[in-house]
Design a protein around this motif. Structure first.
Motif, PDB file in Angstrom:
ATOM      1  N   ASN A 201      50.600  50.405  41.246  1.00 18.36           N
ATOM      2  CA  ASN A 201      49.456  50.702  41.128  1.00 18.36           C
ATOM      3  C   ASN A 201      50.003  51.449  39.628  1.00 18.36           C
ATOM      4  O   ASN A 201      48.931  52.654  39.148  1.00 18.36           O
TER       5      ASN A 201
ATOM      6  N   GLU B  22      35.350  51.965  42.496  1.00 21.90           N
ATOM      7  CA  GLU B  22      37.475  51.271  42.103  1.00 21.90           C
ATOM      8  C   GLU B  22      37.098  52.508  40.774  1.00 21.90           C
ATOM      9  O   GLU B  22      38.433  52.648  40.730  1.00 21.90           O
ATOM     10  N   PRO B  29      41.195  47.080  44.500  1.00 22.62           N
ATOM     11  CA  PRO B  29      42.290  45.757  45.514  1.00 22.62           C
ATOM     12  C   PRO B  29      43.848  46.356  45.364  1.00 22.62           C
ATOM     13  O   PRO B  29      44.486  46.552  44.188  1.00 22.62           O
ATOM     14  N   LYS B  32      46.802  44.347  41.992  1.00 22.48           N
ATOM     15  CA  LYS B  32      45.724  44.165  41.133  1.00 22.48           C
ATOM     16  C   LYS B  32      46.598  43.440  40.463  1.00 22.48           C
ATOM     17  O   LYS B  32      46.459  42.643  39.338  1.00 22.48           O
ATOM     18  N   ARG B  35      46.969  39.993  40.573  1.00 27.41           N
ATOM     19  CA  ARG B  35      45.566  39.334  40.836  1.00 27.41           C
ATOM     20  C   ARG B  35      45.834  39.724  41.512  1.00 27.41           C
ATOM     21  O   ARG B  35      44.780  38.656  43.224  1.00 27.41           O
ATOM     22  N   GLY B  36      46.061  40.530  43.127  1.00 32.49           N
ATOM     23  CA  GLY B  36      45.177  41.060  44.390  1.00 32.49           C
ATOM     24  C   GLY B  36      45.200  39.751  45.536  1.00 32.49           C
ATOM     25  O   GLY B  36      45.897  38.373  45.401  1.00 32.49           O
ATOM     26  N   TYR B  41      43.136  46.244  50.529  1.00 30.89           N
ATOM     27  CA  TYR B  41      43.147  46.996  49.503  1.00 30.89           C
ATOM     28  C   TYR B  41      43.869  48.560  49.846  1.00 30.89           C
ATOM     29  O   TYR B  41      44.419  48.596  50.596  1.00 30.89           O
TER      30      TYR B  41
END
Lengths: 503, 503
Positions: A201, B22, B29, B32, B35-36, B41
């Motif tokens: 993140n 978001e 997500p 991410k 691409r998650g 989450y």
């Protein structure tokens, strides 16, 4: 008292404590009615109370006091993330199997137990042999699978329970594996640490922090390690709660603005050199440790100091607490430098907190694997971004506002000193668009009351839903906000009591 | 506004909210940059703050205010536990596969979407056909694998993404499977609910509660469900934090001592009969609902009331909150009766809290599987244990203590009224062995200060480590304890200020 007697006493003391803790449901083995599972424990009511207090204090001491960005990521983690971080390939321990029953053991544990047992209990041990065993203990973490296997063979070590012979050591990955989704085609793992959730993140958090370094992110959550042979009660378990912080700093400037606040703290430190040359841990002020280069930089030193404060405020005895630097051979695959806070207990000195300089290992690894650049930008050494006050009157707007007096106003502005200009700016901003934008931002976050400092004696309190503002004395503002948030008064009540203030 | 327009507006509103949440990192997500992964989450800083506040309030409202026993058990759970609970065999959803690509779908979702779509968008739908589709929607949860498969075939439903044909429906277990320990021979699962950890600890918790019913145990922790097709944002995810309570009650006496505190609360209820006969939800005081037998008993009613208070204090709109009773066909495999707190949002009425009477399903199942009886003992209807004051002077001891006055003392004791005797008992107990035992118990738990109420105006404060006691006014005691625990004063300071009191 000889070593055996001392070990015996320690064990008796420990048993007494463990019995009390289990009897009072501080913790109990999980799934006891099914004879339990090694390395899994439940906390009962008093254990939960202690855990919840410790976590609340951790959040207060680190996250809130230091304005860290807290995140909360899932435990289930897709393989690609832990492949990138190195855990799929390197998060292993060496294991041997009982060749008849298939029971598994940690190879280094068996060798360690053998050496310690011989040293403690064999009266016929030659001085030469004793020296050899002590050397094995010292380099244990350094041994390869082949070297470990050779030692086990040459000492004739067998399976502890059956005395059967043992397989050669081979790496066993400590992560619990699972499969995500119904297809059975997406392997995943239960995270072995919470830090990876922070690293992936990084981009969003950096943006959230206004694209500025340094900043820290924190996470509290479950971590999972499928230990080969869990032992030592709660110390080596298969599931536990981790509280982790990742502090992101400019690698060329690891100074810390609050370092002076901890610099004079003095506590037991055990630098690498002292360990290698056989010296004891010694009390060093953390400020001196940084100046002398024992601790590499202020940021590392600052967090060592903060951890010291955290642990001693929790009640850890200062004399049983030390900070030990990792030797080169024992560092995790990602660490550039590492200090452990160790607490002396009946098992000896035990790592309780690890403070590692991971360099940019993880960010680089995830950048490579994902193709998304996890980097911070700072242009330096030149040009450098410097905040500087420049008074630049916009003549057109001033003309519209002040008509005939325009020239006088422009001249006055241009003649202003920096301090005077800053004051005027602050006043204007409480009424201008800039403060409006800030309100919009906090409205979106759901902050119910915004307080703007107008002067040294009064503030403006603004309520989110009505957008109404009142002017309140600095002395009274805390109690006014508490009154309304506690529901003792309504906003209408205080609105009636204080002068309204239009923006 | 027609249904399609309304659906469109709801979707637009939802998108606006989701985008804001978001963008401000309330949640994003997970993973991410890779691409998650559907249904996973992360909470960012403001999301963590909200979550941590909600959990703290939950702990305050339920665990602390109701004296519940909190436990904290691992997520990794051996197969035998979830085999006993029924999850290994029954915690499944019916799945169909795209026959060419292998993509998986929930069979009931496809059928539901088909029916809704036809009803909303097909202008040529006959009244007869529409009635049929509405019937399918009503009995959806009741359909067997075969019936679902037949419907999908007869309606010609294909894979949404490819239009390929679909396999027959078959059950897919929603638990994440793993393996515990290095041998690979001990299957385990990530728990799908936290309640099982409470049930397997029933015996210890019952003992901890003094072998008395009723009592409640609570747990906050992660739960894991490997959903076939996660959707609806945070509503159907693969990992989430659950806060669960199990309240254990005498099946023959489900009255609740505090029921009167919630009895007059009035809110939207939607009983089974009203749903079946097509009536709307209506406001019923919970006291009346219990009297009329709509809600089976006081204990169930009490918790419905407490959940109502919890949700409305959190800020949920009363008009968008209702309690809906499960229809017979939709209850979980363990439930005898179940009420859901449902909140109306852009997805319609969504279950947010489930309040189920699980009867003794789980305790019985674990008793059978483990061989350990998880039962509570109460002898009734006769003989019954009743607390009754009996004054029975022990003449021998009184003789030793009072010598020549013995007879007078015995006569005075025997002549005492119940109230007078209770007062004397209370006074004596503050000095006698009974209080001593209590101190020993709280010492073991680590409670630093014990307070004994001596009279309506003064209390005794006892410090754990020194065992010293002081007598303090009722009005002052809170501030004295706060002073010392906050470190503003030491115990020695207050010892100097207040009269000591020997036990």
């Amino acid at each position: 008292m000889d070593a055996a007697q001392e070990a015996h006493n320690r064990e008796a003391f420990r048993q007494a404590v463990v019995n009390t803790l289990e009897r009072r449901l501080f913790y109990v083995p999980s799934f006891k009615i099914y004879r339990g599972v090694a390395g899994l424990y439940d906390y009962g009511p008093p254990g939960c109370a202690v855990k919840s207090n410790v976590l609340a204090f951790w959040r207060q001491h680190f996250v809130l006091e230091e304005n860290m960005l807290e995140v909360d990521c899932p435990c289930v983690t897709p393989e690609i993330v832990l492949k990138a971080s190195g855990h799929v390939d390197k998060f292993t321990d060496l294991m041997v199997k009982d060749e008849k029953t298939g029971t598994c053991y940690r190879a280094d544990h068996l060798l360690k137990d053998y050496c310690k047992d011989k040293l403690e209990k064999d009266p016929n041990l030659s001085a030469e042999k004793a020296a050899e065993l002590r050397h094995v203990l010292a380099v244990l973490d350094d041994l390869s699978a082949e070297e470990l296997g050779a030692k086990i063979k040459s000492y004739g070590i067998t399976a502890p329970d059956t005395k059967n012979s043992l397989s050669d050591p081979y790496p066993f990955n400590l992560m619990f594996q699972t499969s995500i989704g119904p297809s059975g085609l997406s392997p995943g793992y239960m995270r072995p640490e919470t830090a990876q959730g922070i690293f992936v993140n990084f981009k969003d958090l950096y943006y959230y922090n206004g694209n500025k370094l340094p900043f820290a992110a924190a996470q509290i959550g479950q971590a999972f390690r499928n230990e080969i042979s869990p032992r030592q009660g709660l110390l080596r378990v298969r599931e536990f709660t981790l509280a982790e912080i990742e502090h992101f700093v400019d690698p060329d400037d690891k100074s810390h603005p609050k370092f002076s606040e901890v610099a004079s703290l003095e506590f037991l430190m055990f630098p690498r050199e002292d360990q290698v040359s056989g010296r004891a841990a010694r009390r060093i002020p953390i400020g001196e440790a940084v100046t002398q280069g024992i601790v590499n930089n202020e940021t590392l030193g600052y967090f060592i100091g903060r951890v010291y404060l955290f642990l001693t405020e929790l009640g850890i005895d200062k004399d049983r607490l030390r900070f030990r630097q990792h030797l080169a051979n024992e560092m995790a695959h990602y660490a550039a430098d590492c200090w452990d806070a160790e607490i002396e207990c009946s098992y000896g000195w035990i790592e309780c907190v690890g403070i590692a300089d991971r360099s940019a290992y993880d960010l680089r690894a995830h950048t490579d694997k994902s193709g998304v650049p996890l980097v911070a930008h700072e242009k330096y050494p030149e040009p450098k971004e410097v905040e500087k006050l420049v008074i630049a009157p916009v003549k057109k707007e001033l003309g519209l506002a002040f008509k005939g007096n325009q020239r006088m106003v422009v001249e006055a502005l241009e003649a202003m000193g920096e301090e005077e200009a800053m004051e005027m700016k602050a006043t204007l901003e409480t009424k201008g668009t800039s403060i409006g934008k800030r309100y919009a931002r906090t409205d979106e976050l759901g902050v119910p009351f915004a307080i703007t400092v107008d002067s040294t004696s009064s503030v403006t309190v603004r309520e989110r839903d009505s957008k109404q503002q009142i002017r309140v004395n600095v002395d009274e503002v805390a109690s006014v906000v508490k009154e309304v948030t506690d529901g003792v008064s309504t906003w209408a009540d205080v609105l009636w009591r204080y002068p309204t203030h239009s923006s």
